[in-house]
Design a protein around this motif. Structure first.
Motif, short mmCIF file in Angstrom:
data_model
loop_
_atom_site.label_atom_id
_atom_site.label_comp_id
_atom_site.label_asym_id
_atom_site.label_seq_id
_atom_site.Cartn_x
_atom_site.Cartn_y
_atom_site.Cartn_z
N SER A 253 0.85 -1.20 0.00
CA SER A 253 0.00 0.00 0.00
C SER A 253 0.88 1.25 0.00
O SER A 253 2.07 1.16 0.36
CB SER A 253 -0.87 -0.03 1.26
OG SER A 253 0.01 -0.17 2.38
N PRO A 254 0.33 2.41 -0.39
CA PRO A 254 1.15 3.64 -0.47
C PRO A 254 1.96 3.93 0.78
O PRO A 254 3.16 4.20 0.70
CB PRO A 254 0.10 4.73 -0.75
CG PRO A 254 -0.96 4.01 -1.53
CD PRO A 254 -1.03 2.64 -0.91
N ASP A 255 1.36 3.81 1.96
CA ASP A 255 2.10 4.11 3.19
C ASP A 255 3.24 3.11 3.40
O ASP A 255 4.36 3.49 3.75
CB ASP A 255 1.18 4.14 4.42
CG ASP A 255 0.31 2.89 4.51
OD1 ASP A 255 -0.07 2.34 3.46
OD2 ASP A 255 0.01 2.47 5.64
N PRO B 127 -2.88 -2.95 -5.77
CA PRO B 127 -3.42 -1.92 -6.67
C PRO B 127 -4.31 -2.49 -7.77
O PRO B 127 -5.37 -1.95 -8.07
CB PRO B 127 -2.16 -1.28 -7.28
CG PRO B 127 -1.04 -1.66 -6.39
CD PRO B 127 -1.39 -2.96 -5.76
N PHE C 295 -7.09 4.25 -5.56
CA PHE C 295 -6.32 5.15 -4.70
C PHE C 295 -6.50 6.57 -5.24
O PHE C 295 -6.49 6.78 -6.45
CB PHE C 295 -4.82 4.81 -4.77
CG PHE C 295 -4.45 3.51 -4.13
CD1 PHE C 295 -3.79 2.53 -4.86
CD2 PHE C 295 -4.75 3.26 -2.79
CE1 PHE C 295 -3.41 1.33 -4.26
CE2 PHE C 295 -4.37 2.05 -2.20
CZ PHE C 295 -3.71 1.09 -2.94
N HIS D 106 -5.41 10.90 -4.02
CA HIS D 106 -4.55 11.66 -3.10
C HIS D 106 -5.20 11.80 -1.73
O HIS D 106 -4.54 11.97 -0.73
CB HIS D 106 -4.22 13.02 -3.71
CG HIS D 106 -3.25 12.87 -4.83
ND1 HIS D 106 -3.64 12.42 -6.08
CD2 HIS D 106 -1.92 12.99 -4.87
CE1 HIS D 106 -2.58 12.31 -6.85
NE2 HIS D 106 -1.51 12.65 -6.15
N ASN E 70 -5.01 2.98 -10.94
CA ASN E 70 -4.26 2.54 -9.76
C ASN E 70 -2.79 2.28 -10.07
O ASN E 70 -1.91 2.65 -9.27
CB ASN E 70 -4.91 1.29 -9.15
CG ASN E 70 -6.04 1.64 -8.19
OD1 ASN E 70 -6.33 2.82 -7.97
ND2 ASN E 70 -6.70 0.64 -7.65
N ILE F 61 0.30 4.50 -8.31
CA ILE F 61 1.43 3.92 -7.57
C ILE F 61 2.75 4.29 -8.24
O ILE F 61 3.73 4.67 -7.58
CB ILE F 61 1.29 2.38 -7.46
CG1 ILE F 61 0.07 2.02 -6.60
CG2 ILE F 61 2.56 1.74 -6.91
CD1 ILE F 61 0.20 2.36 -5.12
N LEU G 196 3.56 7.79 -7.51
CA LEU G 196 4.05 7.89 -6.13
C LEU G 196 5.54 7.52 -6.08
O LEU G 196 6.35 8.21 -5.47
CB LEU G 196 3.24 6.94 -5.22
CG LEU G 196 3.76 6.72 -3.80
CD1 LEU G 196 3.73 8.02 -3.00
CD2 LEU G 196 2.95 5.64 -3.10
N PHE H 166 -3.32 11.73 2.37
CA PHE H 166 -3.81 10.40 2.00
C PHE H 166 -4.61 9.78 3.15
O PHE H 166 -5.69 9.22 2.95
CB PHE H 166 -2.63 9.50 1.63
CG PHE H 166 -3.03 8.15 1.11
CD1 PHE H 166 -2.97 7.02 1.93
CD2 PHE H 166 -3.49 8.00 -0.20
CE1 PHE H 166 -3.35 5.78 1.45
CE2 PHE H 166 -3.87 6.75 -0.70
CZ PHE H 166 -3.80 5.64 0.13
#
Ligand SMILES: Nc1nc2c(CCNCC3CCCC3)c3[nH]c(NCCc4ccccc4)nc3cc2c(=O)[nH]1
Length: 370
Positions: free
Chosen positions: A250-252, A270, A280, A282, A336, A340, A343, A367
């Motif tokens: 996941s992003p975090d 994703p 996802f 922002h 998605n 990612i 990111l 987020f």
């Protein structure tokens, strides 16, 4: 040397590194997120679309391709690159995670793992030697060793047995791995026990693999515990070898992993949540199939410039998903993957400018607020 990493820059305030990973099918920038193509396709995407979203190295899986269509057929087709029309680097996982996830459908012995196919229940037996035969036939640029991923939680004794077997199986993989144009990566196990992680790492580092998977994580443990394991493990990892955190994420988790020195990531998240109608943005996740978006004519993410967000509204994509129109999950998948990869691009830029911690704070503030 088929695969090597060149560290271009170390971020000033963290363990993060900006690198270039050289493979027989080209060079990619790290930290990198690798889209998953379990059955020789990133689901719903053409190779051109995967590239368009920013994908440069894709994953596939020994377990799935052995069962269908068979590694001999893929070899006859000229190998995985030709078969799936992907001219960039490919990494295959060994299936260690898959056969262990089969639960009661498998029996583990020192020799290998007997398992029943999730497709037709037929019996199969994976040994390190067999898995190396399959991965060499598929012809990926990077092949993962056959390992035993301990579940979470598990008794320390179980984690010890799994890491010891993983080390012995890594030896057996290395002994029979002959393909010069394919890099074999070892996989570090040890559960969430710092002393076992150190032991697994040292035993595998002694075998001098060109790169290392960090396995046994993202298996249900709290994220903080995963970060703690990384904090303890990374300081003993060699600087000049790629570190691949398997199944993340996941992003975090991607940001937190890069901060701790991870170079490579893969995750089905994703693409999987996209097929469930969740994307996802922002401001966090958005389930575009929900009724609240029926008359919402804005793009999924107003700050996104992907093909889906430039051309279609939430209302339209919701309509497609509700009516099972295939274009719907194609658009959420495009978004998605783009999100990612964008990111990761921002993370690489933040490393270049020594402001990764500021980036983490800014990104997560918005987020997580969503
Ligand atoms: N060999 C091996 N593989 C592991 C994997 C599979 C990585 N993706 C493989 C791709 C190749 C094709 C399939 C996937 C893992 N995936 C995860 N977590 C995923 C958690 C998750 C599951 C579903 C949704 C989101 C997250 N932990 C993993 C640990 C190991 C491990 O120790 N050894």
């Amino acid at each position: 040397m088929p695969v090597k990493i060149k560290i271009e820059k170390k971020e000033k305030h963290t363990r993060a590194r900006l690198g270039k990973l050289t493979t027989p099918h080209g060079e990619v920038e790290t930290p990198i997120f690798m889209p998953v193509g379990t059955q020789a396709t990133v689901k719903t995407m053409t190779p051109e679309e995967v590239k368009e979203t920013g994908g440069r190295l894709v994953l596939s899986n020994t377990y799935h391709l052995y069962l269908r269509p068979g590694h001999d057929l893929v070899k006859e087709a000229g190998g995985l690159h030709k078969f799936m029309n992907w001219d960039g680097p490919i990494l295959t996982d060994s299936g260690g995670f898959q056969v262990f996830s089969l639960g009661p459908l498998r029996t583990i012995t020192e020799e290998g793992v007997e398992f029943r196919s999730h497709i037709d229940g037929s019996k199969h037996f994976f040994t390190p030697e067999k898995v190396m035969e399959i991965e060499q036939a598929l012809g990926a640029d990077i092949a993962m060793a056959f390992d035993e991923c301990a579940p979470y939680p598990c008794e320390k004794e179980y984690a010890v047995a799994a890491l010891e077997r993983t080390t012995r199986w890594a030896e057996r993989c290395k002994r029979v791995h002959k393909r010069e144009d394919q890099a074999l990566f070892g996989i570090i196990q040890g559960g969430v026990f710092p002393d076992l992680r150190e032991r697994s790492a040292k035993e595998l580092l002694a075998m001098d693999f060109p790169g290392y998977g960090i396995g046994g994580l993202s298996v249900g443990e709290p994220k903080e515990l995963m970060y703690e394991v990384l904090d303890q493990l990374m300081p003993i990892m060699p600087e000049d070898k790629p570190r691949y955190l398997m199944g993340v994420g996941s992003p975090d988790c991607l940001i937190e992993g890069v901060v701790r020195g991870v170079d490579m990531f893969d995750c089905v998240l994703p693409t999987r949540i996209a097929r469930n109608g969740t994307v996802f943005t922002h401001n966090g996740k958005l389930t575009v199939r929900n009724a609240e978006y029926a008359r919402d004519f804005r793009p999924m993410d107003q700050q996104c410039d992907c093909y889906a967000c430039r051309n279609y509204s939430r209302a339209y994509i919701r309509h497609l998903i509700k009516t099972d129109e295939i274009l719907g999950i194609r658009l959420t998948t495009i978004h998605n993957l783009h999100f990612i990869q964008h990111l990761m691009q921002n993370i690489r830029q933040a490393i270049r400018e020594d402001r990764l911690l500021e980036y983490r704070e800014d990104f997560l503030k918005v987020f997580n607020a969503g």
